[in-house]
Design a protein around this motif. Structure first.
Motif, PDB file in Angstrom:
ATOM      1  N   MET A   1      11.745  11.721  -0.385  1.00  0.00           N
ATOM      2  CA  MET A   1      10.795  12.803  -0.946  1.00  0.00           C
ATOM      3  C   MET A   1       9.604  12.784   0.073  1.00  0.00           C
ATOM      4  SD  MET A   1       8.410  12.746  -4.420  1.00  0.00           S
ATOM      5  CE  MET A   1       9.903  12.877  -5.601  1.00  0.00           C
ATOM      6  N   THR A   2       8.863  13.848   0.345  1.00  0.00           N
ATOM      7  CA  THR A   2       8.100  14.192   1.235  1.00  0.00           C
ATOM      8  C   THR A   2       6.802  14.719   0.601  1.00  0.00           C
ATOM      9  OG1 THR A   2       9.659  14.878   3.160  1.00  0.00           O
ATOM     10  CG2 THR A   2       7.314  15.241   3.502  1.00  0.00           C
ATOM     11  N   VAL A   3       5.704  14.096   0.993  1.00  0.00           N
ATOM     12  CA  VAL A   3       4.342  14.386   0.550  1.00  0.00           C
ATOM     13  C   VAL A   3       3.498  15.096   1.592  1.00  0.00           C
ATOM     14  CG1 VAL A   3       2.428  13.578  -0.768  1.00  0.00           C
ATOM     15  CG2 VAL A   3       4.731  12.559  -1.514  1.00  0.00           C
ATOM     16  N   ALA A   4       2.910  16.135   1.373  1.00  0.00           N
ATOM     17  CA  ALA A   4       2.024  16.676   2.345  1.00  0.00           C
ATOM     18  C   ALA A   4       0.609  16.369   1.937  1.00  0.00           C
ATOM     19  CB  ALA A   4       2.196  18.306   2.494  1.00  0.00           C
ATOM     20  N   LEU A   5      -0.083  15.568   2.921  1.00  0.00           N
ATOM     21  CA  LEU A   5      -1.305  15.421   2.460  1.00  0.00           C
ATOM     22  C   LEU A   5      -2.419  16.469   3.558  1.00  0.00           C
ATOM     23  CD1 LEU A   5      -1.178  11.434   2.819  1.00  0.00           C
ATOM     24  CD2 LEU A   5      -1.170  12.928   0.815  1.00  0.00           C
ATOM     25  N   SER A   6      -3.712  16.245   3.188  1.00  0.00           N
ATOM     26  CA  SER A   6      -4.510  17.093   3.464  1.00  0.00           C
ATOM     27  C   SER A   6      -5.482  16.337   4.618  1.00  0.00           C
ATOM     28  CB  SER A   6      -5.855  17.571   2.639  1.00  0.00           C
ATOM     29  OG  SER A   6      -6.324  16.656   1.924  1.00  0.00           O
ATOM     30  N   TYR A  23      -4.938   4.648   1.043  1.00  0.00           N
ATOM     31  CA  TYR A  23      -4.970   5.652  -0.122  1.00  0.00           C
ATOM     32  C   TYR A  23      -3.722   6.382  -0.028  1.00  0.00           C
ATOM     33  CZ  TYR A  23     -10.063   5.324   0.589  1.00  0.00           C
ATOM     34  OH  TYR A  23     -11.323   4.831   0.620  1.00  0.00           O
ATOM     35  N   TYR A  24      -3.038   6.931  -1.330  1.00  0.00           N
ATOM     36  CA  TYR A  24      -2.050   7.567  -1.728  1.00  0.00           C
ATOM     37  C   TYR A  24      -0.593   7.043  -1.294  1.00  0.00           C
ATOM     38  CZ  TYR A  24      -5.538  11.202  -0.998  1.00  0.00           C
ATOM     39  OH  TYR A  24      -6.716  12.068  -1.010  1.00  0.00           O
ATOM     40  N   ASN A 465      -8.044  10.389  -6.958  1.00  0.00           N
ATOM     41  CA  ASN A 465      -6.842  10.759  -6.486  1.00  0.00           C
ATOM     42  C   ASN A 465      -6.201   9.968  -5.244  1.00  0.00           C
ATOM     43  OD1 ASN A 465      -8.650  11.250  -4.511  1.00  0.00           O
ATOM     44  ND2 ASN A 465      -7.879  13.493  -3.943  1.00  0.00           N
ATOM     45  N   GLU A 466      -6.860   9.069  -4.876  1.00  0.00           N
ATOM     46  CA  GLU A 466      -6.542   8.177  -3.757  1.00  0.00           C
ATOM     47  C   GLU A 466      -5.481   7.075  -4.524  1.00  0.00           C
ATOM     48  OE1 GLU A 466     -10.465   9.658  -2.311  1.00  0.00           O
ATOM     49  OE2 GLU A 466      -9.762   8.801  -4.054  1.00  0.00           O
ATOM     50  N   MET A 467      -5.450   6.914  -5.846  1.00  0.00           N
ATOM     51  CA  MET A 467      -4.927   5.822  -6.665  1.00  0.00           C
ATOM     52  C   MET A 467      -3.684   6.392  -7.330  1.00  0.00           C
ATOM     53  SD  MET A 467      -7.630   3.053  -7.954  1.00  0.00           S
ATOM     54  CE  MET A 467      -8.020   1.643  -6.924  1.00  0.00           C
ATOM     55  N   VAL A 468      -2.963   7.534  -6.750  1.00  0.00           N
ATOM     56  CA  VAL A 468      -1.853   7.993  -7.323  1.00  0.00           C
ATOM     57  C   VAL A 468      -0.825   6.981  -7.234  1.00  0.00           C
ATOM     58  CG1 VAL A 468      -1.215   9.103  -5.302  1.00  0.00           C
ATOM     59  CG2 VAL A 468      -0.283  10.168  -7.431  1.00  0.00           C
TER      60      VAL A 468
END
Length: 478
Positions: A1-6, A23-24, A465-468
């Motif tokens: 799985m790939t997650v795109a972060l800002s 974070y994340y 949101n940093e604690m997803v």
């Protein structure tokens, strides 16, 4: 799985952790986690207790393994805290602890002595930036060693971090076998990467893409209310916004509901106060609802000290939709007879202008990325808080601070660990701030948006949101 972060998960600031953002990523973990209803959750610490006016003892959880196979001990915790406290000059003030005041009492117990009476210490360290790591991590080789459900297998500076499931994770092996975090700073590019299935999850797509992502059979959108709020700070000590009548007129001239619906494309909740409603002491339900009332606003303008002068509205280039929001407010205030000029500046110039007291109106936002959010009210509305001290020497009080009674209430709330007493004190302070003095114009309680493929199930978003959390997330065949 790939997650795109800002944001870049390999940025230089994270060298203290071997070059990977805490974070994340779920690679590193703190002593205390925060639940989806903003409550503290024992994590690498199984328990904690106040043992004196300034002392705290934390019991370290048994059986936690680092990614290198070593067992977590109190020594690792003390080393991690001292490293962070020495790394960042602001950390001792933020955490109210100096490096020499972190002590190992035994293999499973760490003692912290705060610099002052600080009942919110546990909530303050419920924060991923205060993560626990192994001393053998390497800054030079960019090696990170944590306790989280995923461990780093590769990283490319400025581009990505690759991880795989840590099978010996203390809460059980994750569902996903691997996770890659990509840095894609442009929001439109992140949305396109999701639509083209180059990524499975994309943080913060542009609001203009929310509808199309929601209507696409292959993608979906999740909104999560955060502990953040946006508001217009009104300079309480600069004419003519020093007049509460004018400040109340600006409140009556604002429609939070219309702002959220029309300007922000439904992202956010109409606000009543400057503290997000997800924070239990925000007093949201008990604060006044000004609602947009043009007639009443005009009457207050006429009764106020305002005589047609141009008010400067400071806006940072770094604020998403900042210009759009300011333009909408400018139009509404023109309708009530108040002339506002927008001054949009680069972030550094914006900060300098606010400190210099150049603006009558300032587009501000506040948010907490730890379990204790008390600093939000202290830093902004106590006369000696960081935000207010920008002008403290000039006028003897703060930018948005109405005076002594609010200071006393905030100080009393800040110094108590009793939740009901804290809520009572902060509620009284916020009533003065919003009802009596109208120190700010609240706009929205902020939400963040995450787009994902429809075959991604169990996305565990949190207010912070940093604690997803990713261990329970999985791909499901369509």
């Amino acid at each position: 799985m790939t997650v795109a972060l800002s944001t870049d998960p390999t940025a230089g600031v994270w060298a203290v952790y071997g070059g990977v953002m805490p974070y994340y990523t779920n690679v590193l973990e703190p002593l205390i986690w925060v639940s989806d209803d903003m409550k503290l959750v024992p994590w690498l610490a199984s328990d904690w207790t106040s043992t004196g006016e300034k002392t705290w003892e934390f019991t370290i959880r048994d059986g936690v393994k680092f990614h290198n196979g070593d067992t977590l001990t109190a020594e690792h915790v003390a080393w991690s805290f001292k490293t962070v406290l020495n790394e960042w000059s602001y950390a001792p003030g933020w955490l109210h602890v100096k490096p020499e005041n972190v002590k190992v009492l035994d293999d499973r117990t760490v003692e912290f002595t705060t610099t002052d009476v600080f009942p919110t210490f546990p909530g303050t360290i419920a924060h991923n930036m205060v993560a626990i790591q192994h001393p053998e991590r390497s800054r030079e080789n960019k090696e990170v060693i944590g306790t989280g459900p995923f461990k780093v297998t590769d990283r490319k500076k400025g581009q990505r971090v690759e991880t795989k499931a840590f099978e010996d994770y203390w809460k059980g092996a994750p569902n996903i076998k691997s996770l890659t975090y990509r840095a894609i700073t442009d929001p439109t590019t992140r949305a396109l990467a999701l639509e083209n299935h180059n990524v499975d999850v994309a943080y913060s797509p542009p609001t203009s893409k929310i509808k199309s992502l929601s209507n696409n059979n292959s993608t979906k959108v999740s909104k999560q209310t955060s502990p953040g709020a946006m508001y217009v700070g009104l300079h309480n000590y600069k004419e003519p916004t020093s007049d509460p009548k004018l400040r109340k007129a600006l409140n009556y001239g604002t429609s939070q509901a219309k702002l959220v619906k029309s300007i922000l494309n439904g992202v956010g909740l109409p606000a009543r106060g400057p503290i997000a409603k997800s924070i239990y002491w925000s007093a949201h339900e008990k604060l006044p609802t000004y609602d947009r009332n043009v007639r009443k606003a005009k009457q207050l303008v006429k009764k106020s000290a305002y005589n047609g002068q141009e008010l400067t509205f400071l806006v940072s280039n770094g604020t998403t939709s900042g210009r759009t929001i300011a333009t909408a407010l400018q139009g509404w205030y023109d309708e009530i007879g108040v002339n506002v000029k927008i001054s949009q500046r680069e972030e550094a110039a914006f900060a300098d202008a606010v400190r210099a007291g150049d603006g009558h109106l300032v587009l501000e936002s506040s948010s907490s990325n730890s379990g204790a959010a008390d600093y939000l009210i202290y830093e902004t509305f106590h006369s000696k808080g960081d935000v207010n001290e920008r002008l403290y020497k000039q006028n003897g009080t703060g930018l948005y601070n109405p005076g002594g009674k609010v200071d006393t209430l905030i100080s009393d709330g800040f110094q108590t660990g009793d939740k009901s007493e804290k809520e009572q004190k902060y509620e009284k302070a916020l009533q003065i701030i919003m009802k009596d003095e109208a120190c700010v114009v609240p706009l929205t309680y902020q939400q963040y948006v995450v787009g994902s493929r429809t075959d991604v199930k169990g996305l565990d978003l949190r207010p912070i949101n940093e604690m997803v959390r990713w261990p329970g997330t999985k791909h499901v065949k369509q």
